[in-house]
Design a protein around this motif. Sequence first.
Motif, PDB file in Angstrom:
ATOM      1  N   ILE A  37      38.862  25.285 -16.516  1.00  0.00           N
ATOM      2  CA  ILE A  37      37.905  24.174 -16.693  1.00  0.00           C
ATOM      3  C   ILE A  37      37.466  24.131 -18.155  1.00  0.00           C
ATOM      4  O   ILE A  37      36.288  24.250 -18.505  1.00  0.00           O
ATOM      5  N   SER A  38      38.440  23.955 -19.038  1.00  0.00           N
ATOM      6  CA  SER A  38      38.190  23.990 -20.480  1.00  0.00           C
ATOM      7  C   SER A  38      37.751  22.631 -20.998  1.00  0.00           C
ATOM      8  O   SER A  38      38.071  21.588 -20.424  1.00  0.00           O
ATOM      9  N   ALA A  39      37.042  22.646 -22.122  1.00  0.00           N
ATOM     10  CA  ALA A  39      36.680  21.404 -22.795  1.00  0.00           C
ATOM     11  C   ALA A  39      37.878  20.801 -23.519  1.00  0.00           C
ATOM     12  O   ALA A  39      37.816  19.672 -23.995  1.00  0.00           O
ATOM     13  N   TYR A  40      38.980  21.567 -23.601  1.00  0.00           N
ATOM     14  CA  TYR A  40      40.191  21.107 -24.274  1.00  0.00           C
ATOM     15  C   TYR A  40      41.368  21.240 -23.304  1.00  0.00           C
ATOM     16  O   TYR A  40      42.220  22.130 -23.447  1.00  0.00           O
ATOM     17  N   PRO A  41      41.457  20.370 -22.314  1.00  0.00           N
ATOM     18  CA  PRO A  41      42.418  20.547 -21.228  1.00  0.00           C
ATOM     19  C   PRO A  41      43.880  20.473 -21.634  1.00  0.00           C
ATOM     20  O   PRO A  41      44.744  20.985 -20.918  1.00  0.00           O
ATOM     21  N   ASP A  42      44.184  19.854 -22.765  1.00  0.00           N
ATOM     22  CA  ASP A  42      45.581  19.717 -23.182  1.00  0.00           C
ATOM     23  C   ASP A  42      46.023  20.817 -24.142  1.00  0.00           C
ATOM     24  O   ASP A  42      47.158  20.809 -24.617  1.00  0.00           O
ATOM     25  N   ALA A  43      45.147  21.768 -24.418  1.00  0.00           N
ATOM     26  CA  ALA A  43      45.438  22.750 -25.463  1.00  0.00           C
ATOM     27  C   ALA A  43      46.444  23.813 -25.034  1.00  0.00           C
ATOM     28  O   ALA A  43      47.066  24.454 -25.887  1.00  0.00           O
ATOM     29  N   TYR A  44      46.622  24.002 -23.736  1.00  0.00           N
ATOM     30  CA  TYR A  44      47.476  25.093 -23.269  1.00  0.00           C
ATOM     31  C   TYR A  44      48.956  24.808 -23.460  1.00  0.00           C
ATOM     32  O   TYR A  44      49.765  25.725 -23.627  1.00  0.00           O
ATOM     33  N   ALA A  45      49.337  23.527 -23.430  1.00  0.00           N
ATOM     34  CA  ALA A  45      50.757  23.160 -23.420  1.00  0.00           C
ATOM     35  C   ALA A  45      51.511  23.713 -24.621  1.00  0.00           C
ATOM     36  O   ALA A  45      52.660  24.139 -24.490  1.00  0.00           O
ATOM     37  N   LYS A  46      50.877  23.712 -25.785  1.00  0.00           N
ATOM     38  CA  LYS A  46      51.605  24.111 -26.994  1.00  0.00           C
ATOM     39  C   LYS A  46      52.043  25.565 -26.968  1.00  0.00           C
ATOM     40  O   LYS A  46      52.924  25.971 -27.736  1.00  0.00           O
ATOM     41  N   HIS A  47      51.450  26.369 -26.095  1.00  0.00           N
ATOM     42  CA  HIS A  47      51.788  27.792 -26.042  1.00  0.00           C
ATOM     43  C   HIS A  47      52.920  28.104 -25.062  1.00  0.00           C
ATOM     44  O   HIS A  47      53.396  29.245 -25.017  1.00  0.00           O
ATOM     45  N   GLU A  48      53.338  27.109 -24.286  1.00  0.00           N
ATOM     46  CA  GLU A  48      54.311  27.388 -23.226  1.00  0.00           C
ATOM     47  C   GLU A  48      55.635  27.946 -23.742  1.00  0.00           C
ATOM     48  O   GLU A  48      56.152  28.928 -23.173  1.00  0.00           O
ATOM     49  N   PRO A  49      56.241  27.393 -24.803  1.00  0.00           N
ATOM     50  CA  PRO A  49      57.529  27.946 -25.241  1.00  0.00           C
ATOM     51  C   PRO A  49      57.450  29.419 -25.645  1.00  0.00           C
ATOM     52  O   PRO A  49      58.291  30.226 -25.240  1.00  0.00           O
ATOM     53  N   LEU A  50      56.444  29.781 -26.441  1.00  0.00           N
ATOM     54  CA  LEU A  50      56.354  31.168 -26.873  1.00  0.00           C
ATOM     55  C   LEU A  50      55.929  32.079 -25.721  1.00  0.00           C
ATOM     56  O   LEU A  50      56.393  33.227 -25.621  1.00  0.00           O
ATOM     57  N   ALA A  51      55.071  31.594 -24.822  1.00  0.00           N
ATOM     58  CA  ALA A  51      54.712  32.391 -23.648  1.00  0.00           C
ATOM     59  C   ALA A  51      55.946  32.686 -22.802  1.00  0.00           C
ATOM     60  O   ALA A  51      56.105  33.792 -22.262  1.00  0.00           O
ATOM     61  N   THR A  52      56.824  31.706 -22.685  1.00  0.00           N
ATOM     62  CA  THR A  52      58.075  31.906 -21.956  1.00  0.00           C
ATOM     63  C   THR A  52      58.902  33.001 -22.598  1.00  0.00           C
ATOM     64  O   THR A  52      59.429  33.900 -21.920  1.00  0.00           O
ATOM     65  N   GLN A  53      59.013  32.973 -23.932  1.00  0.00           N
ATOM     66  CA  GLN A  53      59.793  33.984 -24.629  1.00  0.00           C
ATOM     67  C   GLN A  53      59.152  35.365 -24.518  1.00  0.00           C
ATOM     68  O   GLN A  53      59.847  36.376 -24.398  1.00  0.00           O
TER      69      GLN A  53
END
Length: 370
Positions: A171-187
């Motif tokens: 329930i973040s004030a920045y709901p779209d902020a997580y997407a940018k981390h997906e590629p590196l989190a996957t790696q």
Amino acid sequence: MNIPRPRKIVLLIALVATLALLCCGGSISAVLLGGLTDENNNLNAALGCGKGGPVDPDSKLPRIRPYGATQIRNAAIIINVGADQKLPPRAWVIAVATAMQESRLTNLGNLGARNDHDSLGLFQQRPSSGWGTPEQIRDPVYASTKFYEKLKTIEGWENLPLTNAAQRVQISAYPDAYAKHEPLATQIVNMLADGAANAVGSSLEMVCASAGQIAASGWTIPVKDVVGSAFRTVSRPSHQGVDLSSGRYTPIAAAASGIVSMVKCDEDRRGRLSCNVDGYPGKGGCGWMVEIHHAGDVMTRYCHMIQRPFVREGQEVTAGDVIGRVGSSGNSSGPHLHFEVHLNNDRSSAGAVDPVRFMREQGAPLGGEG
């Protein structure tokens, strides 16, 4: 929590892939293909589809830019907690990406005036919101457990775009902020859990994703058919994608979650918008086409559809959603899907990369590849 004993991480030192990256890549990069290094700065990829299990957080861990040893150990703890809870590796990717956004994988204490209310720990959980005591929240095992417990209460979380699943927990004030981390989190999950982001199933029954399944990375193949014409061959050096030899009306799936950024009838060399008929070699244009903007500024392009696509610009799609059907509109000699992958959201040829290599690294190899 009982942290598992050290398990072997399978590493591939991909010299050929590195050379390909240097010649074709421009700014392809650090996040998708060059962010993972061992102590000798070699490019590595974990290819075991999770069979070796997560690495022990207290063992010697790989260096993963831009994070330090303590941060990578925290990522390993997050992954191990998910495995202990018998959750599929998709949950591990979501959790690691969330902690990357909330704390940069750092176990934060009270930051005084810079504190976000009373948020603490890897996931910036708040004692005042019922996440636990300050001491509990600053225990990475406890904090990770609470994150996963909340994730499991969200109906259909496995099929949600990562940023949506993370937001429903945080329930973040920045709901779209997580997407940018997906590629590196996957790696990171691949490096710390023997290629688990290329797998499907729980930590007890993990196997490599097969054709049509959505890997823990969040990627799947657009069609199941084999690669016909390859990327930038000697005879077609300007061919910026691959042609997948599919029958007319074959459903085309979105390769990953994202936002539809373009839907159009691509004009031919004479400036005509003639997409509702079969094309021919030399006609020019992509025919009916769709572009999708994914996490990490990856763009995928789908060409030569038989009819107007089923999606509209600005629409959010999930991996596996049917976006259209195979046809032969535009510059085409017969029914097939022309499929492209571009990095840095660069629609030009400079942003294009080989879809065969890219999709294999996401655990979703195109037809005829394994």
